[in-house]
Design a protein around this motif. Sequence first.
Motif, PDB file in Angstrom:
ATOM      1  N   ASN A 260     -42.101   6.155 -15.731  1.00  0.00           N
ATOM      2  CA  ASN A 260     -40.823   5.622 -16.586  1.00  0.00           C
ATOM      3  C   ASN A 260     -41.121   4.198 -17.102  1.00  0.00           C
ATOM      4  OD1 ASN A 260     -39.428   8.302 -16.367  1.00  0.00           O
ATOM      5  ND2 ASN A 260     -38.736   7.656 -14.444  1.00  0.00           N
ATOM      6  N   GLY A 261     -42.414   3.910 -17.425  1.00  0.00           N
ATOM      7  CA  GLY A 261     -42.316   2.764 -17.780  1.00  0.00           C
ATOM      8  C   GLY A 261     -42.606   1.440 -16.885  1.00  0.00           C
ATOM      9  N   VAL A 262     -42.257   1.855 -15.324  1.00  0.00           N
ATOM     10  CA  VAL A 262     -42.444   0.894 -14.402  1.00  0.00           C
ATOM     11  C   VAL A 262     -43.687   1.056 -13.677  1.00  0.00           C
ATOM     12  CG1 VAL A 262     -41.209  -0.130 -12.482  1.00  0.00           C
ATOM     13  CG2 VAL A 262     -39.864   0.791 -14.316  1.00  0.00           C
ATOM     14  N   SER A 263     -44.303  -0.130 -13.273  1.00  0.00           N
ATOM     15  CA  SER A 263     -45.720  -0.058 -12.690  1.00  0.00           C
ATOM     16  C   SER A 263     -45.189   0.037 -11.068  1.00  0.00           C
ATOM     17  CB  SER A 263     -46.428  -1.245 -12.858  1.00  0.00           C
ATOM     18  OG  SER A 263     -47.602  -1.106 -11.865  1.00  0.00           O
ATOM     19  N   ILE A 264     -45.424   1.195 -10.435  1.00  0.00           N
ATOM     20  CA  ILE A 264     -44.966   1.229  -9.000  1.00  0.00           C
ATOM     21  C   ILE A 264     -46.058   0.651  -8.029  1.00  0.00           C
ATOM     22  CG2 ILE A 264     -43.545   3.242  -9.514  1.00  0.00           C
ATOM     23  CD1 ILE A 264     -45.574   5.136  -8.007  1.00  0.00           C
ATOM     24  N   THR A 265     -47.368   0.523  -8.597  1.00  0.00           N
ATOM     25  CA  THR A 265     -48.233  -0.216  -7.805  1.00  0.00           C
ATOM     26  C   THR A 265     -48.191  -1.573  -7.785  1.00  0.00           C
ATOM     27  OG1 THR A 265     -49.721   0.561  -9.609  1.00  0.00           O
ATOM     28  CG2 THR A 265     -49.895   1.798  -7.841  1.00  0.00           C
ATOM     29  N   ASP A 266     -47.475  -2.004  -8.427  1.00  0.00           N
ATOM     30  CA  ASP A 266     -47.033  -3.525  -8.722  1.00  0.00           C
ATOM     31  C   ASP A 266     -46.668  -3.998  -7.242  1.00  0.00           C
ATOM     32  OD1 ASP A 266     -46.258  -6.141  -8.987  1.00  0.00           O
ATOM     33  OD2 ASP A 266     -46.031  -5.991 -11.117  1.00  0.00           O
ATOM     34  N   PRO A 267     -46.971  -5.169  -6.558  1.00  0.00           N
ATOM     35  CA  PRO A 267     -46.521  -5.315  -5.449  1.00  0.00           C
ATOM     36  C   PRO A 267     -45.164  -5.725  -5.563  1.00  0.00           C
ATOM     37  CG  PRO A 267     -48.691  -6.335  -5.728  1.00  0.00           C
ATOM     38  CD  PRO A 267     -48.352  -5.680  -6.923  1.00  0.00           C
ATOM     39  N   ARG A 268     -44.788  -6.215  -6.717  1.00  0.00           N
ATOM     40  CA  ARG A 268     -43.429  -6.659  -6.700  1.00  0.00           C
ATOM     41  C   ARG A 268     -42.180  -5.570  -6.899  1.00  0.00           C
ATOM     42  NH1 ARG A 268     -45.105 -10.938 -11.044  1.00  0.00           N
ATOM     43  NH2 ARG A 268     -46.293  -9.187 -11.291  1.00  0.00           N
ATOM     44  N   ALA A 269     -42.915  -4.488  -7.100  1.00  0.00           N
ATOM     45  CA  ALA A 269     -41.874  -3.267  -7.497  1.00  0.00           C
ATOM     46  C   ALA A 269     -40.801  -2.978  -6.634  1.00  0.00           C
ATOM     47  CB  ALA A 269     -42.919  -2.249  -8.045  1.00  0.00           C
ATOM     48  N   ASP A 270     -39.933  -2.555  -6.973  1.00  0.00           N
ATOM     49  CA  ASP A 270     -38.699  -2.102  -6.021  1.00  0.00           C
ATOM     50  C   ASP A 270     -38.905  -0.817  -5.746  1.00  0.00           C
ATOM     51  OD1 ASP A 270     -36.598  -1.689  -4.427  1.00  0.00           O
ATOM     52  OD2 ASP A 270     -35.041  -2.170  -5.935  1.00  0.00           O
ATOM     53  N   ILE A 271     -39.849  -0.449  -4.789  1.00  0.00           N
ATOM     54  CA  ILE A 271     -40.088   0.956  -4.385  1.00  0.00           C
ATOM     55  C   ILE A 271     -38.980   1.920  -4.009  1.00  0.00           C
ATOM     56  CG2 ILE A 271     -40.739   0.358  -2.142  1.00  0.00           C
ATOM     57  CD1 ILE A 271     -42.770   2.749  -4.529  1.00  0.00           C
ATOM     58  N   ASN A 272     -37.860   1.198  -3.337  1.00  0.00           N
ATOM     59  CA  ASN A 272     -36.818   2.161  -2.817  1.00  0.00           C
ATOM     60  C   ASN A 272     -35.974   2.562  -4.207  1.00  0.00           C
ATOM     61  OD1 ASN A 272     -37.441   1.941  -0.372  1.00  0.00           O
ATOM     62  ND2 ASN A 272     -36.282  -0.027  -0.348  1.00  0.00           N
ATOM     63  N   ALA A 273     -36.059   1.651  -5.159  1.00  0.00           N
ATOM     64  CA  ALA A 273     -35.227   1.871  -6.443  1.00  0.00           C
ATOM     65  C   ALA A 273     -36.197   3.051  -7.362  1.00  0.00           C
ATOM     66  CB  ALA A 273     -35.056   0.748  -7.235  1.00  0.00           C
ATOM     67  N   ILE A 274     -37.391   2.914  -7.379  1.00  0.00           N
ATOM     68  CA  ILE A 274     -38.362   4.022  -7.967  1.00  0.00           C
ATOM     69  C   ILE A 274     -38.304   5.149  -7.251  1.00  0.00           C
ATOM     70  CG2 ILE A 274     -40.938   4.433  -8.428  1.00  0.00           C
ATOM     71  CD1 ILE A 274     -41.006   1.368  -8.499  1.00  0.00           C
ATOM     72  N   ARG A 275     -38.186   5.338  -6.009  1.00  0.00           N
ATOM     73  CA  ARG A 275     -38.234   6.759  -5.408  1.00  0.00           C
ATOM     74  C   ARG A 275     -36.900   7.492  -5.632  1.00  0.00           C
ATOM     75  NH1 ARG A 275     -40.736   4.209   0.115  1.00  0.00           N
ATOM     76  NH2 ARG A 275     -42.709   4.626  -0.227  1.00  0.00           N
ATOM     77  N   GLN A 276     -35.879   6.816  -5.829  1.00  0.00           N
ATOM     78  CA  GLN A 276     -34.581   7.620  -6.337  1.00  0.00           C
ATOM     79  C   GLN A 276     -34.903   8.378  -7.698  1.00  0.00           C
ATOM     80  OE1 GLN A 276     -31.196   4.821  -6.761  1.00  0.00           O
ATOM     81  NE2 GLN A 276     -32.145   3.443  -4.960  1.00  0.00           N
ATOM     82  N   ASP A 277     -35.890   7.900  -8.272  1.00  0.00           N
ATOM     83  CA  ASP A 277     -35.908   8.764  -9.596  1.00  0.00           C
ATOM     84  C   ASP A 277     -37.084   9.923  -9.249  1.00  0.00           C
ATOM     85  OD1 ASP A 277     -34.183   7.381 -10.929  1.00  0.00           O
ATOM     86  OD2 ASP A 277     -35.380   5.925 -11.717  1.00  0.00           O
ATOM     87  N   VAL A 278     -37.654   9.621  -8.268  1.00  0.00           N
ATOM     88  CA  VAL A 278     -38.962  10.670  -8.093  1.00  0.00           C
ATOM     89  C   VAL A 278     -38.537  11.627  -6.752  1.00  0.00           C
ATOM     90  CG1 VAL A 278     -41.440  11.026  -7.449  1.00  0.00           C
ATOM     91  CG2 VAL A 278     -40.347   8.796  -8.930  1.00  0.00           C
ATOM     92  N   GLY A 279     -38.118  12.774  -7.151  1.00  0.00           N
ATOM     93  CA  GLY A 279     -37.790  13.702  -5.857  1.00  0.00           C
ATOM     94  C   GLY A 279     -38.986  14.127  -5.337  1.00  0.00           C
ATOM     95  N   MET A 280     -39.037  14.393  -3.781  1.00  0.00           N
ATOM     96  CA  MET A 280     -40.290  15.218  -3.181  1.00  0.00           C
ATOM     97  C   MET A 280     -39.752  16.120  -2.288  1.00  0.00           C
ATOM     98  SD  MET A 280     -43.671  13.436  -1.597  1.00  0.00           S
ATOM     99  CE  MET A 280     -44.968  14.152  -1.440  1.00  0.00           C
ATOM    100  N   VAL A 281     -40.463  17.225  -2.361  1.00  0.00           N
ATOM    101  CA  VAL A 281     -40.278  18.505  -1.492  1.00  0.00           C
ATOM    102  C   VAL A 281     -41.560  18.689  -0.650  1.00  0.00           C
ATOM    103  CG1 VAL A 281     -39.907  21.007  -1.378  1.00  0.00           C
ATOM    104  CG2 VAL A 281     -38.623  19.611  -3.136  1.00  0.00           C
ATOM    105  N   PHE A 282     -41.322  18.731   0.600  1.00  0.00           N
ATOM    106  CA  PHE A 282     -42.515  18.699   1.372  1.00  0.00           C
ATOM    107  C   PHE A 282     -42.805  20.244   1.877  1.00  0.00           C
ATOM    108  CE2 PHE A 282     -40.342  14.745   2.031  1.00  0.00           C
ATOM    109  CZ  PHE A 282     -41.324  13.716   1.839  1.00  0.00           C
TER     110      PHE A 282
END
Lengths: 226, 243
Positions: free
Chosen positions: B64-86
């Motif tokens: 969604n336009g945000v680089s998640i591999t950027d070390p400054r990225a707020d990974i917790n905020a990004i994960r809220q938009d990415v659901g995962m099923v194991f």
Amino acid sequence: MQFQFEKVFQYWPMILRGVQVTIQLTVVAVAIGTVIGLVTSLLRLSRFKPASLLARCYVDFIRGTPLMVQILLFYYGLPQLLGIKAFDRYFSGVVTLSINSGAYVSEIFRAGIQSIHHGQMEAARSLGMTYFQAMRYVILPQAFKRCIPPLGNEFIAMLKDSSLVSIISLQELMMTGRIIEGHYYRPFETYIVVALLYLFMTTTISQLVSYLERVFGKGDHSKETA
Amino acid sequence: MAKVIIVKKLHKNFGDLQVLRGISCHIAPREVVVVIGPSGSGKSTFLRCLNQLEPATSGEIIINGVSITDPRADINAIRQDVGMVFQRFNLFPHMTALQNVALAPIKVRKLKKAEAEELAMSLLTRVGLRDKADQYPEKLSGGQQQRVAIARALAMQPKVMLFDEPTSALDPEMVGEVLDVIKNLALEGMTMVVVSHEMGFAREVGDRVMFMDEGLIVEEGSPEQLFGSPQNPRTRAFLSKIL
């Protein structure tokens, strides 16, 4: 050979006072030790290397040295080092036992936390929880249940080990026994009474722990099989 | 059209082992991408990189336009938009189905408990488990647990859903009920990346199939192309074993 238990029982109020101090020492030490242990186990498991190393040094030092040495080092050694006058006995006893207990409890928590499948942490993190939220709401509630039996054992071990603070004349049950023995030279009667009182306390605790295990064990659904 | 996921030259090493060796791809909104490949091909690792459960060794992932591999990225905020099923559901065993679904909305989205439970109930209804809301996971079948897990992921109202072999730990008779839930999500327009060996599902629901082997996307195309006339010999060899 004539037993003279009446000489020992003459001191019954003092003995009860000793029992009370022993229980207080143990409860306070394990309570503070639990807090220290929780923090230490989290530091130990953290990816921040200096914190993990520090936690490890603390645990290894405490577990690798005799409690009696720790007590003497704190009560006599530390005031010398700091150039201050002696600590209060009770204060020294509580602090030393708490620090000692903390090291053992941290290993209990570490094992408990590591026994929770890593998929739990991943699932929590994938929902956007922080590491601490995942610990707080997902990992620790499950780990605590598994820690109840070993924490019970730690409590029993601490109750017995608290007798070592008699070395600094802290008047708990063991020290009370030594005082009574010194009055009449009836070591058998004195120490058998002391021993039975410790036994009474430890068996009561293990009953309590198995009761807690039954109550909380009900919630550990991961262990039950369909 | 703006892409939901953009992956550029993604590499992932575990020590000396190169698991992903330069993955690049785009995923469009509402697209359903099915990833197939032999075990050890890196498909699960690829999926886990998409929400940084596995940190990338190098390369870039933009969601969604945000680089998640950027070390400054707020990974917790990004994960809220990415659901995962194991694969193994990973439900929280000390909580009921309803509590499993409501936990993250309460703690992360800061919803009120009543609101979160209402949301959770509507999601459980959507996956057909309204009557199981107060059950603990161990009382549920594998298929039911996986449906709760899907509801739990949906509770964060993600923009993308990742499925890591969602049916491979299930008894055969329960595969259908889980695939039906995923199909409905596809119909509702959810963007999804699904690692799966369910070929029937891939044909029916997938817009695109990617075949991975040895850490690379070897071949991709529509299900008809990839299953019907695979071009790469490795794809053909793999498909001949599983079809």
